[in-house]
Write a protein that holds these residues in place. Sequence first.
Motif, PDB file in Angstrom:
ATOM      1  N   GLY A 146       2.440  -3.662   7.169  1.00 22.66           N
ATOM      2  CA  GLY A 146       2.122  -4.705   6.202  1.00 22.66           C
ATOM      3  C   GLY A 146       0.634  -4.833   5.972  1.00 22.66           C
ATOM      4  O   GLY A 146       0.176  -5.004   4.830  1.00 22.66           O
ATOM      5  N   ALA A 147      -0.146  -4.744   7.055  1.00 27.54           N
ATOM      6  CA  ALA A 147      -1.601  -4.843   6.923  1.00 27.54           C
ATOM      7  C   ALA A 147      -2.144  -3.713   6.055  1.00 27.54           C
ATOM      8  O   ALA A 147      -3.017  -3.926   5.200  1.00 27.54           O
ATOM      9  N   LEU A 148      -1.629  -2.496   6.253  1.00 29.83           N
ATOM     10  CA  LEU A 148      -2.087  -1.376   5.439  1.00 29.83           C
ATOM     11  C   LEU A 148      -1.713  -1.570   3.978  1.00 29.83           C
ATOM     12  O   LEU A 148      -2.499  -1.232   3.066  1.00 29.83           O
ATOM     13  N   GLN A 149      -0.535  -2.119   3.717  1.00 26.67           N
ATOM     14  CA  GLN A 149      -0.153  -2.371   2.328  1.00 26.67           C
ATOM     15  C   GLN A 149      -1.084  -3.399   1.684  1.00 26.67           C
ATOM     16  O   GLN A 149      -1.489  -3.246   0.531  1.00 26.67           O
ATOM     17  N   ALA A 150      -1.422  -4.441   2.421  1.00 29.39           N
ATOM     18  CA  ALA A 150      -2.340  -5.447   1.878  1.00 29.39           C
ATOM     19  C   ALA A 150      -3.718  -4.869   1.614  1.00 29.39           C
ATOM     20  O   ALA A 150      -4.448  -5.343   0.734  1.00 29.39           O
ATOM     21  N   LEU A 151      -4.080  -3.834   2.362  1.00 32.19           N
ATOM     22  CA  LEU A 151      -5.385  -3.199   2.195  1.00 32.19           C
ATOM     23  C   LEU A 151      -5.363  -2.092   1.142  1.00 32.19           C
ATOM     24  O   LEU A 151      -6.385  -1.452   0.907  1.00 32.19           O
ATOM     25  N   GLY A 152      -4.200  -1.862   0.519  1.00 30.95           N
ATOM     26  CA  GLY A 152      -4.145  -0.954  -0.611  1.00 30.95           C
ATOM     27  C   GLY A 152      -3.360   0.315  -0.418  1.00 30.95           C
ATOM     28  O   GLY A 152      -3.189   1.091  -1.385  1.00 30.95           O
ATOM     29  N   ALA A 153      -2.860   0.584   0.793  1.00 30.01           N
ATOM     30  CA  ALA A 153      -2.055   1.791   0.992  1.00 30.01           C
ATOM     31  C   ALA A 153      -0.668   1.590   0.391  1.00 30.01           C
ATOM     32  O   ALA A 153      -0.146   0.476   0.356  1.00 30.01           O
ATOM     33  N   ARG A 154      -0.057   2.668  -0.060  1.00 30.28           N
ATOM     34  CA  ARG A 154       1.313   2.624  -0.579  1.00 30.28           C
ATOM     35  C   ARG A 154       2.211   3.376   0.393  1.00 30.28           C
ATOM     36  O   ARG A 154       1.940   4.525   0.752  1.00 30.28           O
ATOM     37  N   LEU A 155       3.285   2.697   0.820  1.00 26.81           N
ATOM     38  CA  LEU A 155       4.249   3.293   1.743  1.00 26.81           C
ATOM     39  C   LEU A 155       5.500   3.615   0.937  1.00 26.81           C
ATOM     40  O   LEU A 155       6.173   2.709   0.439  1.00 26.81           O
ATOM     41  N   LEU A 156       5.819   4.903   0.820  1.00 21.63           N
ATOM     42  CA  LEU A 156       6.826   5.353  -0.131  1.00 21.63           C
ATOM     43  C   LEU A 156       8.021   6.002   0.567  1.00 21.63           C
ATOM     44  O   LEU A 156       7.857   6.721   1.568  1.00 21.63           O
ATOM     45  N   ASP A 157       9.213   5.775   0.000  1.00 22.50           N
ATOM     46  CA  ASP A 157      10.402   6.448   0.514  1.00 22.50           C
ATOM     47  C   ASP A 157      10.547   7.801  -0.172  1.00 22.50           C
ATOM     48  O   ASP A 157       9.670   8.228  -0.953  1.00 22.50           O
ATOM     49  N   ALA A 158      11.643   8.477   0.084  1.00 21.09           N
ATOM     50  CA  ALA A 158      11.826   9.841  -0.442  1.00 21.09           C
ATOM     51  C   ALA A 158      11.902   9.877  -1.961  1.00 21.09           C
ATOM     52  O   ALA A 158      11.634  10.923  -2.581  1.00 21.09           O
ATOM     53  N   ASP A 159      12.226   8.743  -2.588  1.00 18.49           N
ATOM     54  CA  ASP A 159      12.300   8.671  -4.047  1.00 18.49           C
ATOM     55  C   ASP A 159      11.013   8.135  -4.670  1.00 18.49           C
ATOM     56  O   ASP A 159      10.970   7.873  -5.871  1.00 18.49           O
ATOM     57  N   GLY A 160       9.975   7.959  -3.845  1.00 23.15           N
ATOM     58  CA  GLY A 160       8.703   7.472  -4.360  1.00 23.15           C
ATOM     59  C   GLY A 160       8.641   5.977  -4.566  1.00 23.15           C
ATOM     60  O   GLY A 160       7.724   5.485  -5.226  1.00 23.15           O
ATOM     61  N   ARG A 161       9.606   5.240  -4.027  1.00 29.35           N
ATOM     62  CA  ARG A 161       9.610   3.783  -4.168  1.00 29.35           C
ATOM     63  C   ARG A 161       8.893   3.131  -2.996  1.00 29.35           C
ATOM     64  O   ARG A 161       9.002   3.579  -1.848  1.00 29.35           O
ATOM     65  N   GLU A 162       8.192   2.035  -3.303  1.00 30.90           N
ATOM     66  CA  GLU A 162       7.451   1.292  -2.280  1.00 30.90           C
ATOM     67  C   GLU A 162       8.434   0.629  -1.310  1.00 30.90           C
ATOM     68  O   GLU A 162       9.427   0.020  -1.710  1.00 30.90           O
TER      69      GLU A 162
END
Length: 397
Positions: A146-162
């Motif tokens: 969550g901290a990385l997402q708030a700092l701008g990283a995108r965490l993606l599944d195999a279909d490219g969804r956040e």
Amino acid sequence: MLTRVVVAPSGFKESLSAEAAADAIAAGVHRVLPDAGIDRIPLVDGGEGTAAALAAATGGRLVARSATGPVGRPVDTHWALLGPRDTAVVEMAAVAGLSLVPQALRDPGATTTYGVGELIRAALDTGVRRVLVGCGDSGTSDGGAGALQALGARLLDADGRELPPGGRELTRLSRVDPGGLDPRLREVELLVACNPYNVLCGERGVARVYGPQKGATPSQVEQLSAALENWAAVLTRDLAGTAADLRQGPGTGASGGLGAGLAALGARLLPRFDVLLGHLDLDARLARADLVVTAEGALDRQTPRGKVPAEVARRAKLHGRPVLALAGTLGEGAAEVPGVDAYSGILPAPMALAEAMARASELLTDATERALLMILLGARLPVRAQASAAGLPALVR
């Protein structure tokens, strides 16, 4: 005989702050030794109260704001700007701590550290050169995702969804896109004050050791363990600057794996007491004591693994000072904490947990009084009697 007593406790989780614990112990000391000088040193371990304690110790200030709490709802929180205004302290417990997770929502697979990242960004907005993140008392097990997402990283599944929030979602993580990370992270020193004994993965991984304390069922523990294994592997692959061992490196499991997430951004994971206690001049104050009293919610086999009473005892013994430890509960290994000369639980009789937590201050004061009376009785015993009492510890030297 006892003219100067150092009172150096930690807080009692979800019950007493370190400051309240120090006041309760001091009250008990004064009942027995009304003329003794008492040096109160409430100790922080990166958890609750860390930002306020360091702000007070350095002439800094707390900065209030709202951020995303561990269950996704806004919470009123804070971070600290230390004197001389070039260092920020982000206390993860103040925005993602266990005390902020309602009992009915204690599912560590769903909670998030998103608010930690929001507080780091708020600190960056002030132009600080250093950000210190205090780890402890967490209510999360998301590996710092969550901290990385708030700092701008995108965490993606195999279909490219956040991915949505929560540690269990990391089983579906396929790729980390760091392209949107806040560029100011490259310009500051990011430090994490953590317990080096906590690791992210494996048999001693954070999901297995701490997941049950945060409400995880046995099946959820295994699910989280697998999710964090995947998190470590994908982070190591996709963040090219990651040189640390994110699975088993010291401190990577801090605060439900927040240590690993921040290490992937280049943060230095440092033993918390080396970072935090230097501001309090603890060693010099211990050296002047006739007796040291420390305390924490539990004294057990985990205590030597980076807990406050063990650290206080270790440092006190460098100066030959006797140490009394008080605890809300005594577990297996309580008698084996190095440097602790005597210990006692604070409960005078069995009682419900809710009652014990509500009466913690009163119970701690009374327990301190009882322990000191026993110490003074032992000090008055004839030397011959002391020598013949095989196995009794020397409480006062």
